[in-house]
Every structure is written in structure tokens, then in C-alpha cells.
Design a protein around this motif. Structure first.
Motif, short mmCIF file in Angstrom:
data_model
loop_
_atom_site.label_atom_id
_atom_site.label_comp_id
_atom_site.label_asym_id
_atom_site.label_seq_id
_atom_site.Cartn_x
_atom_site.Cartn_y
_atom_site.Cartn_z
N ALA A 97 -6.78 6.66 8.25
CA ALA A 97 -7.72 6.92 7.17
C ALA A 97 -6.99 7.48 5.95
CB ALA A 97 -8.82 7.89 7.62
N CYS A 98 -5.97 8.31 6.19
CA CYS A 98 -5.19 8.86 5.07
C CYS A 98 -4.40 7.76 4.38
CB CYS A 98 -4.26 9.96 5.56
SG CYS A 98 -5.13 11.49 5.95
N ALA A 99 -3.88 6.81 5.14
CA ALA A 99 -3.17 5.68 4.52
C ALA A 99 -4.13 4.86 3.67
CB ALA A 99 -2.52 4.81 5.59
N ASN A 100 -5.34 4.64 4.17
CA ASN A 100 -6.36 3.91 3.40
C ASN A 100 -6.76 4.69 2.16
OD1 ASN A 100 -6.42 1.77 5.18
ND2 ASN A 100 -8.08 2.63 6.39
N LEU A 101 -6.88 6.01 2.31
CA LEU A 101 -7.22 6.86 1.18
C LEU A 101 -6.13 6.80 0.11
CD1 LEU A 101 -9.08 9.00 -0.07
CD2 LEU A 101 -7.86 10.71 1.29
N ALA A 102 -4.89 6.81 0.53
CA ALA A 102 -3.78 6.70 -0.42
C ALA A 102 -3.88 5.38 -1.18
CB ALA A 102 -2.45 6.81 0.30
N MET A 103 -4.21 4.32 -0.47
CA MET A 103 -4.35 3.02 -1.12
C MET A 103 -5.51 3.02 -2.11
SD MET A 103 -3.20 0.11 -1.68
CE MET A 103 -1.87 0.32 -0.55
N LYS A 104 -6.63 3.63 -1.74
CA LYS A 104 -7.76 3.71 -2.66
C LYS A 104 -7.38 4.45 -3.93
CE LYS A 104 -11.54 3.58 0.66
NZ LYS A 104 -12.64 4.35 1.26
N PHE A 105 -6.63 5.53 -3.76
CA PHE A 105 -6.23 6.30 -4.94
C PHE A 105 -5.28 5.49 -5.82
CE2 PHE A 105 -3.73 9.48 -7.24
CZ PHE A 105 -4.77 10.11 -7.91
N VAL A 106 -4.36 4.78 -5.18
CA VAL A 106 -3.43 3.93 -5.95
C VAL A 106 -4.21 2.88 -6.73
CG1 VAL A 106 -1.64 2.15 -5.70
CG2 VAL A 106 -1.40 4.32 -4.50
N LEU A 107 -5.14 2.22 -6.06
CA LEU A 107 -5.93 1.19 -6.74
C LEU A 107 -6.84 1.79 -7.81
CD1 LEU A 107 -6.73 -1.12 -3.72
CD2 LEU A 107 -5.06 -1.51 -5.53
N PHE A 108 -7.33 2.99 -7.56
CA PHE A 108 -8.17 3.68 -8.54
C PHE A 108 -7.37 3.94 -9.81
CE2 PHE A 108 -9.90 7.40 -10.63
CZ PHE A 108 -11.25 7.11 -10.67
N GLU A 119 3.50 -3.60 -10.73
CA GLU A 119 4.69 -3.51 -9.86
C GLU A 119 4.63 -2.26 -8.98
OE1 GLU A 119 5.07 -3.80 -13.39
OE2 GLU A 119 5.03 -5.98 -13.15
N ALA A 120 4.16 -1.16 -9.54
CA ALA A 120 4.05 0.08 -8.77
C ALA A 120 3.02 -0.08 -7.65
CB ALA A 120 3.67 1.24 -9.68
N ILE A 121 1.93 -0.76 -7.95
CA ILE A 121 0.90 -1.03 -6.92
C ILE A 121 1.51 -1.86 -5.80
CG2 ILE A 121 -1.32 -2.15 -6.47
CD1 ILE A 121 -1.67 0.26 -8.22
N ASP A 122 2.22 -2.91 -6.17
CA ASP A 122 2.84 -3.78 -5.17
C ASP A 122 3.81 -3.00 -4.29
OD1 ASP A 122 1.38 -5.94 -6.10
OD2 ASP A 122 3.01 -6.70 -7.37
N GLN A 123 4.59 -2.11 -4.87
CA GLN A 123 5.53 -1.29 -4.10
C GLN A 123 4.80 -0.39 -3.11
OE1 GLN A 123 7.78 0.75 -7.09
NE2 GLN A 123 9.26 -0.93 -7.35
N GLN A 124 3.69 0.20 -3.55
CA GLN A 124 2.93 1.08 -2.66
C GLN A 124 2.30 0.29 -1.51
OE1 GLN A 124 2.77 4.37 -2.59
NE2 GLN A 124 4.25 4.36 -4.25
N ILE A 125 1.77 -0.87 -1.82
CA ILE A 125 1.18 -1.70 -0.76
C ILE A 125 2.25 -2.10 0.24
CG2 ILE A 125 0.15 -3.98 -0.30
CD1 ILE A 125 -1.41 -3.61 -2.95
#
Length: 150
Positions: A97-108, A119-125
Motif C-alpha cells: 500500500a505504501c508503494a502504491n501511495l508513493a506512486m499516487k503521490f508521484v502521479l499527483f 522522465e522523473a515519473i518513468d524513473q519512479q515507476i
């Protein structure tokens, strides 16, 4: 305006995030999503607090009994404590859930805020995907090593 980000405490930072999005006129359209992300972060923080600051109350012949009974002191009154039972599966799910939360914040930060470049989004994914794959491989190896019937 919400002011400068707080220096310490995850709870303060979550509240700063929530308040800032609500107060910035150009981001009010994203305040509902920010509130949802903040609520998930608060829930994850509370569960993490239990696991990190709680003390296991039970031990048996098994290395790690499940559920594990934890006890921690109440923040408001350190003379009192509270208990909670957690399973190892719940701890693992909290990590996911924390990994998903991190992704939501990145996308937000990418979509409503337009702060992060693609590019930063792609690196995080890619980083989170590698973590999930490594976790899955570890689970499979653990399952293979587990004695039958355990």
C-alpha cells in the motif's frame, strides 16, 4: 497560505500537503484527491508506528507467531498503553500500500501540479516495479523453503 514545509514529523508534513493544496487557488481542483492521498498516508503512518514502536507481547516456539500482538504507549498519556494485533500478511500488504501511495503521490505531482517531468515519473515507476519484482521473487523463494503444512 500554508507557509513553509514543516521540518520534522511525517504527520505534520501530511497536514501541510493537505492544507497547501486546499489553499493554493490554482490547485483547489485537486484538493479532493490530495485529501484522499493524505488520508492513505496517515493510515500507513499509523500502521508503521504500530510496527516500529510497538512491542510484541507474545512469543512462542514459532519464530514469528501470527497474529502478533503489539503494545505501545499512547502519545497523549504515556502512563497508558494500547494494544493491537497484526498479521504478517497485513504488514506485507501495508508495504504494498505504501508503494502504491508513493506512486499516487508521484502521479499527483505530475498531473495536477505539473512539477515533475515525465522522465522523473518513468524513473519512479521503473524503480517501484523493480522493488515489486524483487519482493515477489523473495516470496516465491520463501514459499519454496517453507516446510510442508506450515
Amino acid at each position: 497560505m500554508a507557509g513553509r514545509p514543516p521540518r520534522g514529523g511525517a504527520k505534520n508534513k501530511i497536514e501541510f500537503f493537505r492544507r497547501s493544496i486546499g489553499e493554493l487557488s490554482g490547485l483547489r481542483h485537486a484538493s479532493t484527491l490530495a485529501d484522499e492521498i493524505a488520508a492513505e498516508a496517515e493510515a500507513a503512518l499509523d500502521f508503521r508506528n504500530w510496527c516500529v514502536h510497538g512491542v510484541a507481547l507474545q512469543f512462542s516456539r514459532e519464530i514469528m507467531p501470527s497474529p502478533v500482538k503489539l503494545v505501545r504507549f499512547k502519545k497523549a498519556d504515556l502512563r497508558n498503553s494500547e494494544t493491537k494485533e497484526v498479521t504478517l500478511d497485513a504488514i506485507q500488504q501495508a508495504g504494498k500500500a505504501c508503494a502504491n501511495l508513493a506512486m499516487k503521490f508521484v502521479l499527483f505531482t505530475y498531473k495536477p501540479l505539473g512539477v515533475l517531468p515525465r522522465e522523473a515519473i518513468d524513473q519512479q515507476i521503473e524503480r517501484l516495479t523493480k522493488m515489486q519484482l524483487a519482493e515477489s521473487a523473495n516470496e516465491e523463494q520463501h514459499d519454496r523453503l517453507r516446510p510442508e503444512g506450515a
